[in-house]
Design a protein around this motif. Structure first.
Motif, PDB file in Angstrom:
ATOM      1  N   MET A 110       0.838  -1.193   0.000  1.00  0.00           N
ATOM      2  CA  MET A 110       0.000   0.000   0.000  1.00  0.00           C
ATOM      3  C   MET A 110       0.873   1.244   0.000  1.00  0.00           C
ATOM      4  N   LYS A 111       0.447   2.234  -0.785  1.00  0.00           N
ATOM      5  CA  LYS A 111       1.114   3.532  -0.793  1.00  0.00           C
ATOM      6  C   LYS A 111       0.334   4.443   0.137  1.00  0.00           C
ATOM      7  N   VAL A 112       1.043   5.063   1.057  1.00  0.00           N
ATOM      8  CA  VAL A 112       0.435   5.945   2.033  1.00  0.00           C
ATOM      9  C   VAL A 112       1.035   7.336   1.867  1.00  0.00           C
ATOM     10  N   SER A 113       0.168   8.311   1.597  1.00  0.00           N
ATOM     11  CA  SER A 113       0.606   9.703   1.489  1.00  0.00           C
ATOM     12  C   SER A 113       0.081  10.460   2.698  1.00  0.00           C
ATOM     13  N   THR A 114       0.961  11.195   3.336  1.00  0.00           N
ATOM     14  CA  THR A 114       0.589  11.992   4.501  1.00  0.00           C
ATOM     15  C   THR A 114       1.131  13.408   4.327  1.00  0.00           C
ATOM     16  N   ARG A 136      -4.914  -9.332   5.626  1.00  0.00           N
ATOM     17  CA  ARG A 136      -3.698  -9.603   4.857  1.00  0.00           C
ATOM     18  C   ARG A 136      -2.525  -8.923   5.537  1.00  0.00           C
ATOM     19  N   LYS A 137      -1.343  -9.400   5.223  1.00  0.00           N
ATOM     20  CA  LYS A 137      -0.134  -8.733   5.700  1.00  0.00           C
ATOM     21  C   LYS A 137       0.066  -7.498   4.821  1.00  0.00           C
ATOM     22  N   VAL A 138       0.254  -6.350   5.451  1.00  0.00           N
ATOM     23  CA  VAL A 138       0.359  -5.085   4.729  1.00  0.00           C
ATOM     24  C   VAL A 138       1.790  -4.560   4.794  1.00  0.00           C
ATOM     25  N   ALA A 139       2.313  -4.193   3.631  1.00  0.00           N
ATOM     26  CA  ALA A 139       3.607  -3.519   3.547  1.00  0.00           C
ATOM     27  C   ALA A 139       3.341  -2.097   3.075  1.00  0.00           C
ATOM     28  N   LEU A 140       3.837  -1.126   3.827  1.00  0.00           N
ATOM     29  CA  LEU A 140       3.580   0.276   3.510  1.00  0.00           C
ATOM     30  C   LEU A 140       4.747   0.924   2.782  1.00  0.00           C
ATOM     31  N   GLU A 141       4.400   1.754   1.813  1.00  0.00           N
ATOM     32  CA  GLU A 141       5.362   2.635   1.152  1.00  0.00           C
ATOM     33  C   GLU A 141       4.846   4.043   1.426  1.00  0.00           C
ATOM     34  N   THR A 142       5.619   4.827   2.156  1.00  0.00           N
ATOM     35  CA  THR A 142       5.128   6.130   2.582  1.00  0.00           C
ATOM     36  C   THR A 142       5.725   7.257   1.752  1.00  0.00           C
ATOM     37  N   ALA A 143       4.938   8.332   1.625  1.00  0.00           N
ATOM     38  CA  ALA A 143       5.388   9.530   0.927  1.00  0.00           C
ATOM     39  C   ALA A 143       4.748  10.735   1.600  1.00  0.00           C
ATOM     40  N   VAL A 144       5.437  11.859   1.545  1.00  0.00           N
ATOM     41  CA  VAL A 144       4.911  13.102   2.109  1.00  0.00           C
ATOM     42  C   VAL A 144       4.323  13.931   0.973  1.00  0.00           C
ATOM     43  N   ASP A 145       3.067  14.385   1.173  1.00  0.00           N
ATOM     44  CA  ASP A 145       2.378  15.244   0.218  1.00  0.00           C
ATOM     45  C   ASP A 145       1.786  16.410   0.993  1.00  0.00           C
ATOM     46  N   ARG A 146       2.498  17.519   1.021  1.00  0.00           N
ATOM     47  CA  ARG A 146       2.092  18.680   1.828  1.00  0.00           C
ATOM     48  C   ARG A 146       0.726  19.237   1.415  1.00  0.00           C
ATOM     49  N   SER A 147       0.293  18.960   0.182  1.00  0.00           N
ATOM     50  CA  SER A 147      -0.997  19.490  -0.271  1.00  0.00           C
ATOM     51  C   SER A 147      -2.183  18.825   0.420  1.00  0.00           C
ATOM     52  N   LEU A 148      -1.951  17.745   1.142  1.00  0.00           N
ATOM     53  CA  LEU A 148      -3.039  17.066   1.857  1.00  0.00           C
ATOM     54  C   LEU A 148      -3.505  17.862   3.076  1.00  0.00           C
ATOM     55  N   ILE A 149      -2.720  18.776   3.533  1.00  0.00           N
ATOM     56  CA  ILE A 149      -2.957  19.625   4.707  1.00  0.00           C
ATOM     57  C   ILE A 149      -2.832  18.806   5.992  1.00  0.00           C
ATOM     58  N   GLY A 150      -3.493  17.684   6.071  1.00  0.00           N
ATOM     59  CA  GLY A 150      -3.448  16.793   7.224  1.00  0.00           C
ATOM     60  C   GLY A 150      -4.111  15.482   6.844  1.00  0.00           C
ATOM     61  N   GLY A 151      -4.017  14.483   7.699  1.00  0.00           N
ATOM     62  CA  GLY A 151      -4.637  13.188   7.419  1.00  0.00           C
ATOM     63  C   GLY A 151      -3.774  12.304   6.543  1.00  0.00           C
ATOM     64  N   ILE A 161      -8.368   5.015   0.016  1.00  0.00           N
ATOM     65  CA  ILE A 161      -8.962   5.501   1.260  1.00  0.00           C
ATOM     66  C   ILE A 161      -8.427   6.914   1.453  1.00  0.00           C
ATOM     67  N   ASP A 162      -9.327   7.898   1.288  1.00  0.00           N
ATOM     68  CA  ASP A 162      -8.927   9.296   1.418  1.00  0.00           C
ATOM     69  C   ASP A 162      -9.441   9.843   2.739  1.00  0.00           C
ATOM     70  N   ALA A 163      -8.560   9.890   3.726  1.00  0.00           N
ATOM     71  CA  ALA A 163      -8.891  10.449   5.035  1.00  0.00           C
ATOM     72  C   ALA A 163      -8.077  11.713   5.266  1.00  0.00           C
ATOM     73  N   SER A 164      -7.877  12.473   4.173  1.00  0.00           N
ATOM     74  CA  SER A 164      -7.083  13.700   4.267  1.00  0.00           C
ATOM     75  C   SER A 164      -7.998  14.896   4.487  1.00  0.00           C
ATOM     76  N   VAL A 165      -7.442  15.963   5.008  1.00  0.00           N
ATOM     77  CA  VAL A 165      -8.190  17.205   5.184  1.00  0.00           C
ATOM     78  C   VAL A 165      -8.588  17.745   3.809  1.00  0.00           C
ATOM     79  N   ARG A 166      -7.687  17.691   2.855  1.00  0.00           N
ATOM     80  CA  ARG A 166      -7.997  18.155   1.497  1.00  0.00           C
ATOM     81  C   ARG A 166      -9.176  17.382   0.923  1.00  0.00           C
ATOM     82  N   GLY A 167      -9.202  16.055   1.110  1.00  0.00           N
ATOM     83  CA  GLY A 167     -10.303  15.231   0.622  1.00  0.00           C
ATOM     84  C   GLY A 167     -11.621  15.574   1.302  1.00  0.00           C
ATOM     85  N   LYS A 168     -11.577  15.806   2.606  1.00  0.00           N
ATOM     86  CA  LYS A 168     -12.788  16.165   3.351  1.00  0.00           C
ATOM     87  C   LYS A 168     -13.305  17.537   2.923  1.00  0.00           C
TER      88      LYS A 168
END
Length: 178
Positions: A110-114, A136-151, A161-168
């Motif tokens: 899974m790719k996770v952007s925060t 399932r066993k989950v392997a995360l690949e993380t990235a920083v995306d400042r445009s998300l504001i938070g979440g 799954i969009d649980a970002s402030v920008r998405g809300k």
């Protein structure tokens, strides 16, 4: 793209079944990942599309570029692809092989952007929560995306799954009709 995947599916299934039978999913997966990346290169694509080059020679190109000796069955697989003029399907075959492996091992990448860098503890807790949810066993690949504001935004295949402030905020604006 969907058509290439459809064409690649029987080949990918056959090579996966052969690797599983020989208990060589790891080594074949690594070799196919490398070969798939190589086949996706524009220069190699041009070579594979060259009608003046014999198909067997095109397959030998892959034999010559691997650091280690390919297993005989995998070499034969590449020769069969060459004979069928299907070497251009190698990137899709590699992707499908990885998918079949993940299904067998019940894993998901899974790719996770925060908006901000996640700590190792936060990554572990998120991976555990997603593992429980997806079973399932989950392997995360993380990235920083400042445009998300938070979440957080989590992507894997066709699941988002969009649980970002920008998405809300976007959902709220849509609900308000603006």
């Amino acid at each position: 793209m969907a058509q290439l995947t459809t064409l690649a599916r029987p080949y990918a299934k056959a090579v996966f079944d052969a690797a599983k039978e020989q208990d060589a999913i790891d080594s074949w997966g690594q070799a196919l990942a490398f070969i798939g990346l190589l086949a996706a290169d524009d220069t190699v694509k041009n070579i594979l599309a060259n009608p003046g080059l014999p198909e067997e020679r095109k397959a030998e190109l892959f034999f010559d570029t691997t650091d280690e000796q390919l297993p005989e069955a995998l070499r034969n697989f590449l020769l069969i692809l060459a004979e069928s003029k299907r070497l251009a399907l190698l990137p899709e075959i590699s992707t499908l092989f990885a998918f079949y492996r993940a299904e067998l091992e019940r894993t998901v990448n899974m790719k996770v952007s925060t908006a901000f860098e996640m700590t190792a503890d936060q990554q572990q807790k998120l991976a555990e929560a997603l593992s429980r949810k997806l079973e399932r066993k989950v392997a995360l690949e993380t990235a920083v995306d400042r445009s998300l504001i938070g979440g957080v935004v989590v992507n894997t295949g066709d699941l988002v799954i969009d649980a970002s402030v920008r998405g809300k905020l976007a959902k709220m604006a849509k609900a308000l009709g603006t």
